[in-house]
Design a protein around this motif. Sequence first.
Motif, PDB file in Angstrom:
ATOM      1  N   ASN A   1       0.810  -1.225   0.000  1.00 30.96           N
ATOM      2  CA  ASN A   1       0.000   0.000   0.000  1.00 30.96           C
ATOM      3  C   ASN A   1       0.840   1.269   0.000  1.00 30.96           C
ATOM      4  O   ASN A   1       0.413   2.312  -0.493  1.00 30.96           O
TER       5      ASN A   1
ATOM      6  N   TYR B   1      -6.357   4.158   7.097  1.00 28.96           N
ATOM      7  CA  TYR B   1      -7.721   4.016   6.581  1.00 28.96           C
ATOM      8  C   TYR B   1      -7.990   2.575   6.139  1.00 28.96           C
ATOM      9  O   TYR B   1      -9.089   2.054   6.311  1.00 28.96           O
ATOM     10  N   THR B   2      -6.989   1.969   5.525  1.00 25.69           N
ATOM     11  CA  THR B   2      -7.174   0.628   4.959  1.00 25.69           C
ATOM     12  C   THR B   2      -7.515  -0.419   6.014  1.00 25.69           C
ATOM     13  O   THR B   2      -8.066  -1.473   5.685  1.00 25.69           O
TER      14      THR B   2
ATOM     15  N   TYR C   1     -11.214  -1.745   6.198  1.00 33.01           N
ATOM     16  CA  TYR C   1     -11.762  -2.831   5.371  1.00 33.01           C
ATOM     17  C   TYR C   1     -12.069  -4.077   6.202  1.00 33.01           C
ATOM     18  O   TYR C   1     -12.930  -4.878   5.829  1.00 33.01           O
TER      19      TYR C   1
ATOM     20  N   HIS D   1      -3.726   7.883   5.084  1.00 29.92           N
ATOM     21  CA  HIS D   1      -3.787   7.056   3.873  1.00 29.92           C
ATOM     22  C   HIS D   1      -2.361   6.724   3.433  1.00 29.92           C
ATOM     23  O   HIS D   1      -1.466   7.569   3.518  1.00 29.92           O
TER      24      HIS D   1
ATOM     25  N   PHE E   1     -11.613   8.590   1.151  1.00 26.79           N
ATOM     26  CA  PHE E   1     -11.443   7.147   1.344  1.00 26.79           C
ATOM     27  C   PHE E   1     -12.780   6.430   1.315  1.00 26.79           C
ATOM     28  O   PHE E   1     -12.887   5.313   0.783  1.00 26.79           O
TER      29      PHE E   1
END
Length: 295
Positions: free
Chosen positions: A11, A148-149, A152, A178, A284
């Motif tokens: 990422n 942010y990821t 998920y 991010h 996002f």
Amino acid sequence: MKVVVTGSLGNIGKPLATELVQKGHQVTVISSNPEKQKDIEALGAIAAIGSLENVDFLVQTFTGADAVFAMIPPRFTELDHVAYCSRIGNNYAMAIQQSGIKQVVHLSSYGAHLEKGTGFILGAHYAERILNELPNVSVTHLRAGFFYTNLYRFIDMIKGAGFLAANYGGDDKLILVHPTDIAAAVVEEIEARATGKKIRYVVSDEHTANEVAGIIGIAIGKPDLKWITLTNEQMLEGMEKQGMPSHVIEKFVEMGASAHSGALREDYERHKPVVMGKIKTEDFAKGFAEVFKKG
């Protein structure tokens, strides 16, 4: 400049390598996966396939470079996460010394100022200490916020239970980042040729957990979405039901508890970044909604 990027094309690694190449730097990307070689070369970078456990490989790869972006990839199979981070940190330190590297940008984490009680983040604390011992080497520790990821991970919960839940949430304040904003900060630090040892917090946005849930909720068509705060015991029990290993559960619960108490962000609040990253929670959330609808 000649720059070595660790972390493969993850990422952070992919946008970082892409930007560095576009700016005219010679970039070498380290990956343990031989299948990544074609993808790395397609970006215009050089692939170095090998293990971070191999100091000789690191020395060979670092030699001749001007700067290194050093990150320690998460490895949840490690029973002792601090020992793992310390081992890779020491490998980096030895390779930096032996190769003559003069500039290092290290991916750390908010909460790395604490000596205990932070779960997986404790490894970053020890890695910082190891790299700070390097003589005549510029080291910038990028203390990144909550990715942010990581959000998920809550998709199945939102779909099944209709809310987000962890042992932090509600009105707990989250400092969010991010990966592409981290990559941009790495480029800035490398091109600025920073000197000495320094800490830089990298954050894209700030919100309470419920505000994050609300923004995501609007994006996915669930405007009343809430983020519920569990007790440590409830968090532990839920992760056990998912079949997660006990050593992983312990670290997640500890990390969440320090986020809930506010301990993780104490030092950040005293040294806030002057400029926030570009990618806000609303930005996002658009991508989150696409993944949510596909899943």
